[in-house]
Design a protein around this motif. Structure first.
Motif, short mmCIF file in Angstrom:
data_model
loop_
_atom_site.label_atom_id
_atom_site.label_comp_id
_atom_site.label_asym_id
_atom_site.label_seq_id
_atom_site.Cartn_x
_atom_site.Cartn_y
_atom_site.Cartn_z
N MET A 1 0.85 -1.18 0.00
CA MET A 1 0.00 0.00 0.00
C MET A 1 0.89 1.24 0.00
SD MET A 1 -3.24 -0.86 2.41
CE MET A 1 -4.50 -0.26 1.34
N GLU A 2 0.41 2.24 -0.65
CA GLU A 2 1.15 3.49 -0.78
C GLU A 2 0.51 4.58 0.08
OE1 GLU A 2 1.58 6.65 -4.31
OE2 GLU A 2 2.21 4.62 -4.82
N ASN A 3 1.34 5.31 0.82
CA ASN A 3 0.85 6.40 1.67
C ASN A 3 0.53 7.61 0.80
OD1 ASN A 3 0.43 8.40 3.57
ND2 ASN A 3 2.20 7.86 4.81
N ASN A 4 -0.74 8.02 0.80
CA ASN A 4 -1.17 9.18 0.01
C ASN A 4 -1.23 10.46 0.83
OD1 ASN A 4 -1.43 7.98 -2.53
ND2 ASN A 4 -3.41 7.13 -1.99
N GLY A 5 -0.81 10.42 2.09
CA GLY A 5 -0.79 11.62 2.92
C GLY A 5 -1.96 11.68 3.89
N ARG A 6 -2.09 12.85 4.50
CA ARG A 6 -3.14 13.03 5.51
C ARG A 6 -4.52 12.87 4.91
NH1 ARG A 6 -3.36 18.27 8.21
NH2 ARG A 6 -3.20 19.07 6.13
N GLU A 7 -5.35 12.13 5.60
CA GLU A 7 -6.72 11.91 5.12
C GLU A 7 -7.48 13.23 5.01
OE1 GLU A 7 -10.63 9.30 6.25
OE2 GLU A 7 -9.55 10.33 7.83
N LYS A 43 -3.39 3.61 -0.11
CA LYS A 43 -4.11 3.04 -1.24
C LYS A 43 -3.26 1.96 -1.90
CE LYS A 43 -6.75 4.30 -5.30
NZ LYS A 43 -7.23 5.39 -6.15
N CYS A 44 -3.90 0.87 -2.25
CA CYS A 44 -3.22 -0.23 -2.93
C CYS A 44 -3.14 0.07 -4.42
CB CYS A 44 -3.97 -1.54 -2.69
SG CYS A 44 -3.23 -2.94 -3.55
N SER A 45 -1.94 0.02 -4.97
CA SER A 45 -1.77 0.32 -6.39
C SER A 45 -2.24 -0.82 -7.28
CB SER A 45 -0.30 0.64 -6.69
OG SER A 45 0.52 -0.43 -6.31
N ASN A 46 -2.39 -2.02 -6.73
CA ASN A 46 -2.84 -3.17 -7.52
C ASN A 46 -4.36 -3.24 -7.63
OD1 ASN A 46 -0.26 -4.13 -8.06
ND2 ASN A 46 -0.18 -5.24 -6.14
N CYS A 47 -5.05 -3.16 -6.49
CA CYS A 47 -6.50 -3.35 -6.52
C CYS A 47 -7.30 -2.05 -6.36
CB CYS A 47 -6.93 -4.35 -5.45
SG CYS A 47 -6.76 -3.75 -3.76
N GLY A 48 -6.64 -0.96 -5.91
CA GLY A 48 -7.33 0.32 -5.79
C GLY A 48 -8.05 0.52 -4.46
N SER A 49 -8.02 -0.47 -3.56
CA SER A 49 -8.68 -0.29 -2.28
C SER A 49 -7.87 0.68 -1.41
CB SER A 49 -8.84 -1.63 -1.57
OG SER A 49 -7.59 -2.15 -1.20
N SER A 50 -8.55 1.32 -0.48
CA SER A 50 -7.88 2.26 0.39
C SER A 50 -8.29 2.03 1.85
CB SER A 50 -8.20 3.71 -0.02
OG SER A 50 -9.58 3.95 0.05
N GLN A 51 -7.41 2.47 2.75
CA GLN A 51 -7.64 2.29 4.18
C GLN A 51 -6.91 3.40 4.92
OE1 GLN A 51 -6.77 -1.66 5.52
NE2 GLN A 51 -7.34 -1.23 7.62
N VAL A 52 -7.47 3.80 6.06
CA VAL A 52 -6.85 4.85 6.88
C VAL A 52 -6.12 4.18 8.04
CG1 VAL A 52 -7.32 6.82 8.38
CG2 VAL A 52 -8.61 6.53 6.27
N PHE A 53 -4.88 4.63 8.26
CA PHE A 53 -4.08 4.18 9.39
C PHE A 53 -3.64 5.41 10.18
CE2 PHE A 53 -3.37 0.75 6.33
CZ PHE A 53 -3.62 -0.36 7.11
#
Length: 57
Positions: A1-7, A43-53
């Protein structure tokens, strides 16, 4: 998963320009301000799903 920054940066057009502490009071995460954490969107670059950590500041 790739960190896209602050939600909070994705809330609206002006969110990235708001003070971080103000956004923490409005973001819906009750522990982020008290615990020194910041919700980041991953966000996952393979499947496009996203999650907040919560990331330690």
């Amino acid at each position: 998963m790739e960190n896209n920054g602050r939600e909070a940066d994705f809330y609206d057009d002006y969110s990235p320009y708001m003070p971080i502490d103000q956004m923490k009071l409005e973001d819906g995460y009750p522990t982020d301000f008290a615990e020194g954490e910041c919700p980041h969107l991953f966000k996952c670059s393979n499947c496009g799903s996203s999650q907040v950590f919560l990331i330690k500041e």
